[in-house]
Design a protein around this motif. Structure first.
Motif, PDB file in Angstrom:
ATOM      1  N   ASP A 268       0.780  -1.003  -0.005  1.00 40.97           N
ATOM      2  CA  ASP A 268       0.034  -0.073  -0.108  1.00 40.97           C
ATOM      3  C   ASP A 268       0.935   1.309  -0.011  1.00 40.97           C
ATOM      4  O   ASP A 268       0.533   2.352  -0.778  1.00 40.97           O
ATOM      5  N   ILE A 269       1.952   1.075   0.883  1.00 36.71           N
ATOM      6  CA  ILE A 269       2.814   2.358   0.914  1.00 36.71           C
ATOM      7  C   ILE A 269       3.602   2.594  -0.484  1.00 36.71           C
ATOM      8  O   ILE A 269       3.559   3.654  -0.964  1.00 36.71           O
ATOM      9  N   LEU A 270       4.064   1.593  -1.053  1.00 35.60           N
ATOM     10  CA  LEU A 270       4.765   1.451  -2.413  1.00 35.60           C
ATOM     11  C   LEU A 270       3.966   2.059  -3.615  1.00 35.60           C
ATOM     12  O   LEU A 270       4.320   2.813  -4.285  1.00 35.60           O
ATOM     13  N   TYR A 271       2.602   1.771  -3.394  1.00 37.01           N
ATOM     14  CA  TYR A 271       1.729   2.212  -4.435  1.00 37.01           C
ATOM     15  C   TYR A 271       1.776   3.698  -4.642  1.00 37.01           C
ATOM     16  O   TYR A 271       1.744   4.228  -5.601  1.00 37.01           O
ATOM     17  N   VAL A 272       1.841   4.471  -3.501  1.00 39.76           N
ATOM     18  CA  VAL A 272       1.874   5.816  -3.293  1.00 39.76           C
ATOM     19  C   VAL A 272       3.076   6.269  -4.291  1.00 39.76           C
ATOM     20  O   VAL A 272       3.051   7.230  -4.886  1.00 39.76           O
ATOM     21  N   VAL A 273       4.027   5.468  -4.328  1.00 38.17           N
ATOM     22  CA  VAL A 273       5.447   5.886  -4.749  1.00 38.17           C
ATOM     23  C   VAL A 273       5.218   5.641  -6.406  1.00 38.17           C
ATOM     24  O   VAL A 273       5.564   6.757  -7.233  1.00 38.17           O
ATOM     25  N   VAL A 274       4.513   4.626  -7.044  1.00 35.95           N
ATOM     26  CA  VAL A 274       4.248   4.414  -8.273  1.00 35.95           C
ATOM     27  C   VAL A 274       3.232   4.900  -8.750  1.00 35.95           C
ATOM     28  O   VAL A 274       3.209   5.096 -10.033  1.00 35.95           O
ATOM     29  N   ASP A 275       2.216   5.190  -8.163  1.00 32.38           N
ATOM     30  CA  ASP A 275       0.991   5.803  -8.881  1.00 32.38           C
ATOM     31  C   ASP A 275       0.414   6.830  -8.161  1.00 32.38           C
ATOM     32  O   ASP A 275      -0.280   6.741  -7.036  1.00 32.38           O
ATOM     33  N   PRO A 276       0.373   8.069  -8.737  1.00 39.57           N
ATOM     34  CA  PRO A 276      -0.205   9.265  -8.158  1.00 39.57           C
ATOM     35  C   PRO A 276      -1.458   9.297  -7.787  1.00 39.57           C
ATOM     36  O   PRO A 276      -1.918   9.971  -6.907  1.00 39.57           O
ATOM     37  N   ARG A 277      -2.343   8.172  -8.584  1.00 41.37           N
ATOM     38  CA  ARG A 277      -3.870   8.404  -8.487  1.00 41.37           C
ATOM     39  C   ARG A 277      -3.886   7.885  -6.892  1.00 41.37           C
ATOM     40  O   ARG A 277      -4.993   7.985  -6.297  1.00 41.37           O
ATOM     41  N   VAL A 278      -3.336   7.210  -6.258  1.00 38.06           N
ATOM     42  CA  VAL A 278      -3.527   6.485  -4.833  1.00 38.06           C
ATOM     43  C   VAL A 278      -3.748   7.525  -4.064  1.00 38.06           C
ATOM     44  O   VAL A 278      -4.543   7.377  -3.073  1.00 38.06           O
ATOM     45  N   ARG A 279      -2.965   8.449  -4.022  1.00 38.76           N
ATOM     46  CA  ARG A 279      -2.875   9.377  -2.935  1.00 38.76           C
ATOM     47  C   ARG A 279      -4.135  10.092  -2.418  1.00 38.76           C
ATOM     48  O   ARG A 279      -4.568  10.206  -1.310  1.00 38.76           O
ATOM     49  N   LEU A 280      -5.029  10.277  -3.421  1.00 33.30           N
ATOM     50  CA  LEU A 280      -6.319  11.155  -3.403  1.00 33.30           C
ATOM     51  C   LEU A 280      -7.225  10.153  -2.710  1.00 33.30           C
ATOM     52  O   LEU A 280      -8.355  10.442  -2.095  1.00 33.30           O
ATOM     53  N   LYS A 281      -7.406   8.871  -3.197  1.00 32.07           N
ATOM     54  CA  LYS A 281      -8.236   8.246  -2.373  1.00 32.07           C
ATOM     55  C   LYS A 281      -8.307   7.714  -1.061  1.00 32.07           C
ATOM     56  O   LYS A 281      -7.284   7.713  -0.381  1.00 32.07           O
TER      57      LYS A 281
END
Lengths: 332, 311
Positions: B298-311
């Motif tokens: 979950d934490i790594l997703y933020v690094v690779v996918d900018p869309r995750v941060r907003l959700k």
């Protein structure tokens, strides 16, 4: 005589499928001059998008290939270029905007980066300089507060804004030809008009040739100088906008014109609703085309002769700057 | 970013609690009284009472659960039925051999499979791609046991390239014992992983943004290794992290066949001996590792996918 920037001659693009080989674009020719707009119209599946992808040489391989024809860009045949040379044309001399602004941008890169990428590639600027160019481009295409927006990601933008980003990207290197493949189809009506105005403005500013692919004849009437009407991979009518809208000859073109909604006011100022007509049936599968005219099964004025040999594209009238061609046996 | 991590961390607390509760119910309530299994049928009533008291089985269930939670928090799971050793010490001792086998095995597998996956996706449809896919299917179809037997008989016994089995706790002596099980792990995992990564990457290559990138004039190499690769990082990372807890399971078979005294061997021995507290400790450990792995993804997703941060 204005220079013909792009000339497509007898283009034939085929796809090999499980059902056999299909000719998505079959002997299509047209040309477009600097500062002019060519509209390519037709229903879905008529080969409009394949034509534009063929010009970019972006036909998905190995299933699709350009079988024959010429695509002359300023006299040079693009089909003869190496892929290296073709890459220098793409995004630089000839650019393209796609119909899906929601998915055409890469979700994991900032819009600024995606526009800068093309600039760095073709203009050999540093990423920093390209970024300021990108901001200028965003300004040009009407993205509010571009300096802030430049670091945003596509998902933070609306569809209309994304299409503006696509336009900024396509125009960043001042192309001589812009191909817009249904640029407004996925957008709200009000946004559609904005995007079309924008395209027209920018075209005037930079003097590029525009190929506008659409199924919306209203858009063509407003924006284009010349029209190519395509049906089942073929050109069925071709000429200047003025001539074709005033004097459509091919029954398919007439059908398309009648199926455009019109809203007019009568003398009393009340809204007059024109009856909206449709063309019965659908575009035939390219794998099972009828013998003779490809439009025969949907044509309201079909003749026995239509079921014989397929009619050739023939000249029916011409004036100084345009030739009116139709592919129809009837003498209308 | 920090807020996101803290939020995700807090969200794992109920999950961890739930897992602990399930493990507790399974072991302490559904599983029956382990003292009989431990002492056999001829134990005296007094012996039984002593053991029940030592392991706290005479306490009410809620108290037992609290004791279990305390065990988790302090990493003190009491003593093994079979060896009478402190379980935490067993785990710590077993972790060394397990990790020295699994860390290199996993790293090699991941690097190779992502690399090969990228390569064959790049050359999709060409002969290299077809060849690799066939090899992968073959590799997946042969069970691990077949590789173990083949390796031990031919590579070790007949040709003497590796020791048949055994372990040495000193460096670099343990390396020779680790090599063959590591090789087998890599071969067995590669088939599945290469196919998974290839599919994940190819899925991305059909997206519209790939066409845009090409229309920009980028080379195929740039399109692939810049635009496609970054987008396929989400499925790739997910798969990598989900495999981490399975590493311990994968090592069960390898460790016991090759005589490596790691966590896998400990667990298999515990199951064979009905060593209740050890099985419970290992179950808890693997479940928690799994949850922590998910948190890391979950934490790594933020690094690779900018869309995750907003959700």
């Amino acid at each position: 005589m204005v220079e013909k920037v792009l000339e497509v001659k007898s283009l034939r693009t085929v796809f090999s499928t499980e059902g056999g080989e299909l000719r998505a674009v079959d002997d299509v020719s047209f040309s477009v001059s600097a500062g002019k707009t060519l509209g390519i119209v037709g229903e879905s599946g008529c080969g409009k998008s394949v034509t534009s992808l063929s010009i970019m040489r972006l036909i998905p391989r190995p299933s699709g290939s350009i079988e024959s024809g010429q695509i002359l860009y300023r006299g040079q045949d693009l089909l003869g270029l190496s892929s290296e040379e073709m890459r220098r044309i793409r995004g630089n001399e000839i650019s393209m905007i796609f119909q899906e602004p929601m998915t055409s941008l890469n979700p994991v890169f900032t819009i600024g980066y995606q526009v800068s990428e093309a600039i760095v590639l073709h203009q050999r600027l540093t990423l920093r300089d390209a970024r300021s160019r990108a901001i200028e481009m965003f300004e040009l295409v009407g993205i509010p507060s571009p300096a802030k927006r430049v670091d945003e990601y596509p998902h933070q933008l609306s569809g209309g804004m994304r299409q503006r980003v696509m336009i900024a990207m396509a125009l960043a290197c001042h192309p001589k030809v812009l191909i817009a493949d249904e640029p407004t189809t996925a957008l709200d009506v009000t946004v559609q008009a904005q995007i079309l105005d924008l395209l027209r403005d920018l075209q005037q500013k930079v003097g590029m040739a525009l190929i506008l692919i659409t199924h919306d004849l209203g858009v063509v009437a407003e924006v284009a100088d010349d029209v190519v009407v395509m049906y089942a991979g073929r050109v069925v009518e071709q000429g200047s906008v003025k001539e074709i809208f005033k004097n459509p000859k091919m029954p398919y073109t007439r059908g398309l014109l009648r199926s455009s909604p019109t809203l007019t006011l009568d003398s009393g100022g009340r809204l007059r609703r024109g009856r909206l007509e449709t063309i019965p049936g659908i575009v035939p599968s390219l794998l099972s085309l009828p013998k003779g005219c490809r439009f025969q099964d949907r044509c309201s004025s079909v003749l026995e002769a239509c079921r014989g040999n397929e009619p050739e594209l023939r000249l029916i009238s011409s004036d100084s700057d345009s030739r009116h061609l139709i592919r129809c046996v009837r003498d209308i | 970013m920090l807020f996101y991590i803290v939020r995700k961390l807090l969200a794992t607390v109920p999950t961890l609690f739930g897992v602990a509760l399930i493990v507790f119910v399974l072991f302490n309530m559904v599983g029956g009284d382990p003292t009989y299994q431990m002492l056999g049928r001829h134990a005296s009533e007094q012996q039984i009472q002593e053991v029940r008291h030592e392991y706290g089985f005479d306490q009410p269930k809620p108290v037992q659960f609290l004791t279990y939670l305390k065990q988790i928090a302090t990493f003190d799971y009491g003593r093994s039925f079979a060896t009478r050793q402190p379980i935490s010490q067993m785990i710590l001792e077993g972790a060394g051999p397990s990790l020295s086998l699994m860390i290199p095995a996993f790293l090699i597998t991941t690097i190779l499979s992502v690399g090969i996956g990228l390569l064959v996706a790049y050359f999709k449809g060409r002969s290299l791609d077809r060849f690799v896919v066939v090899v992968c299917v073959f590799g997946m179809s042969v069970p691990m046991l077949a590789y173990i037997l083949f390796g031990q008989y031919f590579l070790a016994y007949r040709w003497g390239w590796f020791p048949i089995s055994g372990y040495e706790s000193t460096w670099p002596d343990r390396i020779q014992y680790i090599l063959m099980p590591m090789l087998i792990f890599v071969i067995v995992s590669l088939g599945y992983d290469v196919r998974f990564y290839r599919a994940a990457i190819l899925e991305e290559t059909t997206q519209d943004y790939v066409r845009t990138a090409r229309a920009k004039g980028l080379s195929e190499f740039e399109v692939f290794f810049r635009h496609v690769l970054k987008n396929s990082m989400v499925p790739i990372l997910t798969n990598i992290v989900l495999e981490i807890p399975l590493l311990i399971l994968g090592a069960f078979l390898l460790e016991s066949f090759f005589g490596i005294p790691g966590l896998g061997s400990i667990t298999i021995d515990a199951v064979n001996n009905s060593d209740f507290p050890v099985i419970k400790a290992m179950t808890t450990l693997v479940s928690f590792l799994y949850i922590l792995g998910n948190l890391a993804t979950d934490i790594l997703y933020v690094v690779v996918d900018p869309r995750v941060r907003l959700k």
